[in-house]
Write an enzyme that holds these catalytic residues in place. Structure first.
Site, PDB file in Angstrom:
ATOM      1  N   PHE A   1     -11.835  -7.239  13.680  1.00 33.12           N
ATOM      2  CA  PHE A   1     -10.751  -7.734  12.829  1.00 33.12           C
ATOM      3  C   PHE A   1     -10.349  -6.661  11.811  1.00 33.12           C
ATOM      4  CE2 PHE A   1      -9.341 -10.090   8.974  1.00 33.12           C
ATOM      5  CZ  PHE A   1      -8.113 -10.465   9.491  1.00 33.12           C
ATOM      6  N   GLN A   2      -9.069  -6.411  11.743  1.00 34.29           N
ATOM      7  CA  GLN A   2      -8.491  -5.403  10.850  1.00 34.29           C
ATOM      8  C   GLN A   2      -9.082  -4.017  11.051  1.00 34.29           C
ATOM      9  OE1 GLN A   2      -8.405  -7.081   6.813  1.00 34.29           O
ATOM     10  NE2 GLN A   2      -6.382  -7.903   7.321  1.00 34.29           N
TER      11      GLN A   2
ATOM     12  N   MET B   1      24.690   7.974   1.712  1.00 32.18           N
ATOM     13  CA  MET B   1      24.484   9.237   2.414  1.00 32.18           C
ATOM     14  C   MET B   1      24.729   9.069   3.911  1.00 32.18           C
ATOM     15  SD  MET B   1      24.027  12.299   1.836  1.00 32.18           S
ATOM     16  CE  MET B   1      23.079  12.953   0.467  1.00 32.18           C
TER      17      MET B   1
ATOM     18  N   LYS C   1     -17.571  -0.663   5.710  1.00 30.80           N
ATOM     19  CA  LYS C   1     -18.038  -1.602   4.695  1.00 30.80           C
ATOM     20  C   LYS C   1     -19.557  -1.528   4.488  1.00 30.80           C
ATOM     21  CE  LYS C   1     -17.238  -6.305   3.119  1.00 30.80           C
ATOM     22  NZ  LYS C   1     -16.645  -7.616   3.424  1.00 30.80           N
TER      23      LYS C   1
ATOM     24  N   GLU D   1       0.813  -1.226   0.000  1.00 27.06           N
ATOM     25  CA  GLU D   1       0.000   0.000   0.000  1.00 27.06           C
ATOM     26  C   GLU D   1       0.841   1.268   0.000  1.00 27.06           C
ATOM     27  OE1 GLU D   1      -0.612  -2.616   1.875  1.00 27.06           O
ATOM     28  OE2 GLU D   1      -2.700  -3.221   1.599  1.00 27.06           O
TER      29      GLU D   1
HETATM   30  C1  LIG Z   1      12.571   5.074   4.884  1.00 29.41           C
HETATM   31  C2  LIG Z   1      13.878   5.676   5.205  1.00 29.41           C
HETATM   32  N1  LIG Z   1      14.694   5.121   6.126  1.00 29.41           N
HETATM   33  C3  LIG Z   1      15.897   5.662   6.401  1.00 29.41           C
HETATM   34  C4  LIG Z   1      16.322   6.792   5.776  1.00 29.41           C
HETATM   35  C5  LIG Z   1      17.674   7.397   6.113  1.00 29.41           C
HETATM   36  N2  LIG Z   1      18.536   7.385   4.943  1.00 29.41           N
HETATM   37  C6  LIG Z   1      18.727   8.460   4.151  1.00 29.41           C
HETATM   38  S1  LIG Z   1      19.718   8.165   2.845  1.00 29.41           S
HETATM   39  C7  LIG Z   1      19.964   6.582   3.343  1.00 29.41           C
HETATM   40  C8  LIG Z   1      20.856   5.669   2.569  1.00 29.41           C
HETATM   41  C9  LIG Z   1      20.395   5.422   1.196  1.00 29.41           C
HETATM   42  O1  LIG Z   1      21.235   4.487   0.587  1.00 29.41           O
HETATM   43  P1  LIG Z   1      21.136   4.190  -0.954  1.00 29.41           P
HETATM   44  O2  LIG Z   1      19.735   4.007  -1.352  1.00 29.41           O
HETATM   45  O3  LIG Z   1      22.063   3.080  -1.293  1.00 29.41           O
HETATM   46  O4  LIG Z   1      21.612   5.557  -1.607  1.00 29.41           O
HETATM   47  P2  LIG Z   1      23.068   6.201  -1.662  1.00 29.41           P
HETATM   48  O5  LIG Z   1      23.122   7.261  -0.613  1.00 29.41           O
HETATM   49  O6  LIG Z   1      24.060   5.127  -1.440  1.00 29.41           O
HETATM   50  O7  LIG Z   1      23.146   6.792  -3.030  1.00 29.41           O
HETATM   51  C10 LIG Z   1      19.270   6.305   4.524  1.00 29.41           C
HETATM   52  C11 LIG Z   1      19.307   5.025   5.243  1.00 29.41           C
HETATM   53  C12 LIG Z   1      15.433   7.367   4.836  1.00 29.41           C
HETATM   54  N3  LIG Z   1      15.717   8.494   4.186  1.00 29.41           N
HETATM   55  N4  LIG Z   1      14.249   6.782   4.550  1.00 29.41           N
END
Ligand SMILES: Cc1ncc(C[n+]2csc(CCOP(=O)(O)OP(=O)(O)O)c2C)c(N)n1
Ligand SMILES: [Mg+2]
Lengths: 189, 617
Positions: free
Chosen positions: B150-151, B520, B200, B88
């Site tokens: 439920f749900q 990052m 529903k 979703e």
């Molecule tokens: C749902 C979610 N969880 C955690 C983060 C924190 N976060 C930001 S960038 C990142 C790493 C992303 O890694 P990747 O997709 O390999 O991209 P890269 O930076 O290596 O290009 C994380 C864990 C986020 N932005 N969104």
């Protein structure tokens, strides 16, 4: 070098700004009387960890099903102004006024106090009530229920005096407020 | 919880609605299309009819017990296409991608309980990026609400803080008008997500239908027209500027293509420089020299310095986000700030401005152009020449430079090759991204010359956004080339949507800049946490090529710079869902960078930028 200086600050966010002074504000708003409105309004305060000091809500126009919410809260002028705008953009909120910032206004609260006592204390309670123009709305041989209206300060003072005289229960309505003069609550833009 | 009471309003019925373009378009179409050939509709059928009447042709969803009547109605008609997603959250992001790429309202349908809670991330994403979305959720029957059935989940309670507005419809007679109001609210003013929770029994119940035209939506009419005296004051300030800059954001995109056209007209009329937020990219052509590139944390040197040193800042539809402003007390300290925003609560929220104007950005731009022309204003040519000379010096730092390699693919190089291939392609190109370094590099290295062709999760920064958003865009533009620039970690957050793409023959391309790190996160750990790389290495990554094939798509891999062009070419050629694994340098960091809490003029440059010359400052 750069790394060293960066490590002093280990946050992905900036530092917290210096806080402005906090003051009390009375907001009045006209809303559609429908489920969820109050939750949305309150959410703007609770989402910031702000406490609401007083809140009154009742339908004031039964045909258009609109309610008036009067809310007293404290915060910095900047944040209250922000919340004011955010209230204004809620779909079921029609008008918002910050009565504190928009000229003088009147505030009233109503309270019911149950005072239990005998003899001198009972007589003293009646005397104090008279001074405060509180009315007796229920009585038994051992108790009174007083009704008092006035500003929050007046109600506070009355409550303080009643405490040693056998006060066992208080019910307060919270603040109802209105601006002075001929202007009504205007549009929250 | 419940029903809206628009009908009992004191306001006159059928009050003339403010003429936003959307409303105009709606009232212009005359003949009503009846989806179901019968007199009384059920709640479920009312939903479909209302969708059609609000111009919806596609809905992204996932079935479950509490929405089965709606799925049954979907089955019995052809006007609304249902795209079955695999989670979703993806339904919401796909609806966002659809909305961003078309300017229309995106639509999603989820079941009660887990369906609704899975939708929460997507709703929050749409709220923070002001994307118009209407999401229908199933709910347990009204007589079971509050019994931990439920749900059952308190969907309106849970989503209250992540929607612009939400509704629980407890009576079928309120259903049609609620849906119409929901669409109106989602797209008017500052757009955002709206949830309609449908028990529903309400979906089964027969009820009356009323068209959008018969529905009073007058209670929500946000201001769109600017205050003319303020516009005049703004234009006077703008004309008198010596070191001006336009700072534009997603609001310009949301105001429609017309706003982008007017922006280009005004910017070119004045000859002033412009910088854009991440969300605003594409509103003004990036290939034009007046565009200084993106600003903010990973923005260009020239954009951030121009923001810092300007004397008049013209913010149109941007919101002074903390990723943009950096340290607030050092943000553009000497400028007079004008802020045009459709949301009054955005003005003076983070940054105190000198002139705030509440308006739709298209309307404000139109008015400013008119005033500029009428008063025959001219830019201060000598001052502007000096300002541009200064900007060119900043530009000459070449802040996006990187050291290319013969043996290892630099992520920036991969994007440059991608850009080069895209610009030669005749198809319309849409780009989405996941979140991380690759997202910032995409913003820096790809060129967006049109609005609504760039989809990224800005405000919430949601990993897993890009693939479903690309799917949403591809549904709306079947013949376009839609590329999700992805990271190896992010893509795994909604990888299951490859199955959606394959099922619906949506040939999206996933371009993974695979650095085998949460790049990052690694960058922050390197710079701020003593190179202690706690849990940021994505161990045991799948073989993306095999993974693509397992889903029934095409998998490609580039391991050396020499592979790049061939792989990109192959990706562009195939008409199937494609996952491209670009094995890039694991060590590369994203520069320039303003560390949080630092000012615009304290940015860190890549070691490969032209040497920073102190005399430039
Ligand atoms: C749902 C979610 N969880 C955690 C983060 C924190 N976060 C930001 S960038 C990142 C790493 C992303 O890694 P990747 O997709 O390999 O991209 P890269 O930076 O290596 O290009 C994380 C864990 C986020 N932005 N969104
Ligand atoms: Mg990565």
């Amino acid at each position: 070098m750069v790394r060293q200086s960066l490590q002093d600050k280990k946050s992905v966010y900036g530092a917290a700004p210096v806080q402005d002074p906090v003051s009390s504000h009375t907001l009045a708003m006209i809303v559609d009387n429908e489920p969820g409105v109050l939750a949305r309004v309150i959410g703007l305060f609770s989402g910031r960890g702000y406490n609401i000091e007083s809140l009154t809500v009742a339908e004031t126009d039964h045909t258009s099903r609109q309610s008036r919410i009067t809310l007293v809260c404290s915060g910095t002028v900047h944040v209250i102004e922000q919340i004011h705008h955010q209230l204004g953009r809620l779909v079921p909120v029609h008008k918002v006024s910050n009565l504190t910032l928009e000229g003088t206004h009147i505030e009233r609260e109503l309270a019911l106090l149950k005072v239990v006592g005998k003899k001198d204390k009972r007589i003293e309670a009646l005397r104090v009530a008279d001074i405060f123009r509180a009315r007796v709305v229920d009585s038994t041989l051992e108790s009174f229920v007083f009704e008092i209206t006035g500003t929050t300060e007046k109600v506070d003072a009355f409550v303080a005096l009643m405490r040693p005289l056998g006060l066992i229960e208080i019910s307060r309505t919270g603040v109802a407020a209105m601006s002075r003069g001929k202007e009504g609550v205007h549009n929250g833009e | 919880m419940a029903t809206k009471n628009t009908s009992t309003k004191a306001q006159p019925k059928m009050q003339l609605v403010k003429t936003t373009p959307q409303v105009k378009a709606k009232t212009a179409k005359s003949k009503p299309v009846m989806v179901f050939d019968k007199k009384t509709l059920t709640g479920a059928e009312i939903v479909i009819q209302a969708l059609v009447d609000n111009g919806v042709d596609t809905i992204f969803g996932y079935p479950g017990g509490a929405v089965l009547p709606i799925y049954d109605a979907i089955f019995q008609q052809k006007k609304v296409r249902h795209v079955l997603v695999r989670h979703e959250q993806a339904a919401l992001h796909a609806a966002e991608g659809y909305a961003r790429s078309t300017g229309k309202v995106g639509c999603a349908l989820v079941t009660s309980g887990p369906g609704a809670t899975n939708a929460v991330t997507g709703l929050t994403d749409a709220l923070l990026d002001s994307i118009p979305v209407v999401c229908f959720s199933g709910q347990v029957p009204t007589f079971l609400i509050g019994t931990d059935a439920f749900q059952e989940a308190d969907t309106t309670g849970i989503t209250r803080q992540c929607t612009k507005q939400n509704y629980l419809v407890k009576d079928v007679k309120d259903l049609a008008k609620t849906v119409h109001e929901a669409f109106h609210v989602a797209k008017s003013g500052r757009p955002g997500p709206v949830v309609i929770d449908l028990p529903k029994d309400v979906q089964f119940a027969p009820g009356p239908y009323q068209s959008p035209e018969e529905t009073d939506i007058s209670r929500y009419q946000p201001r769109t027209m600017p205050d003319l005296s303020k516009i005049e004051a703004a234009v006077e300030l703008i004309a008198g500027a010596k070191k001006p800059i336009f700072y534009t954001g997603g609001g310009v995109i949301n105001a429609g293509p017309e706003a982008a056209k007017l922006l280009a007209e005004f910017v070119q009329m004045t000859g002033y420089p412009l910088t854009s937020t991440l969300m605003g990219l594409g509103a003004y052509p990036m290939s034009d020299t007046q565009h200084l590139g993106m600003l903010g944390m990973h923005g260009t040197f020239e954009a951030n310095w121009a923001m810092h040193d300007c004397d008049v800042m013209i913010n149109i539809g941007a919101r002074f986000d903390d990723r943009v402003t950096g340290r607030l007390d050092a943000f553009s300290p000497h400028s007079t700030k004008i802020h045009i925003d459709i949301d009054p609560s955005s003005i003076n929220k983070n940054v105190r401005v000198d002139l705030g104007i509440v308006a739709d950005s298209a309307e404000a731009l139109r008015a400013m152009i008119a005033v500029w022309k009428k008063r025959k204003y001219k830019a201060n040519a000598p001052a502007l020449k000096q300002w541009w000379a200064q900007i060119e010096k900043w530009r000459s730092v070449k802040c996006l430079s990187y050291k290319n390699s013969q043996t290892i693919i630099k992520p920036q190089y991969a994007l440059e090759r991608l850009q080069s291939a895209l610009s030669k392609d005749k198809r319309e190109v849409f780009i989405s991204t996941e979140v991380g370094q690759h997202q910032m590099w995409a913003a820096q290295f790809l060129k967006f010359d049109q609005p609504n062709h760039w989809m990224t999760s800005g405000g919430l920064g949601t990993m897993g956004y890009g693939l479903p958003a690309a799917i949403g865009a591809q549904v709306a533009h079947p013949d376009a080339l839609v590329v999700d620039v992805a990271g190896d970690a992010s893509i795994l957050m909604n990888i299951q949507e490859l199955s959606t793409a394959v099922q619906h023959r949506l040939p999206v391309k996933v371009f993974i800049l695979n650095n085998q790190w949460m790049g990052m996160v690694k960058q922050w750990q390197e710079l701020l946490h003593g190179e202690r790389y706690s849990n940021s290495y994505t161990e045991s990554l799948p073989d993306f090529v095999k993974l693509a094939e397992a889903y029934g798509g095409v998998g490609l891999r580039a391991q050396t710079p020499d592979d790049l062009d061939r792989v990109i070419k192959e990706m562009m050629k195939t008409d199937r869902v494609t996952l491209v694994d670009i094995c890039v340098d694991q060590k590369e960091n994203c520069f320039p960078m303003i560390p949080s809490g630092k000012a615009h003029n304290e940015m860190i440059l890549s070691p490969h930028a032209e040497k920073f010359d102190k005399t430039l400052v």
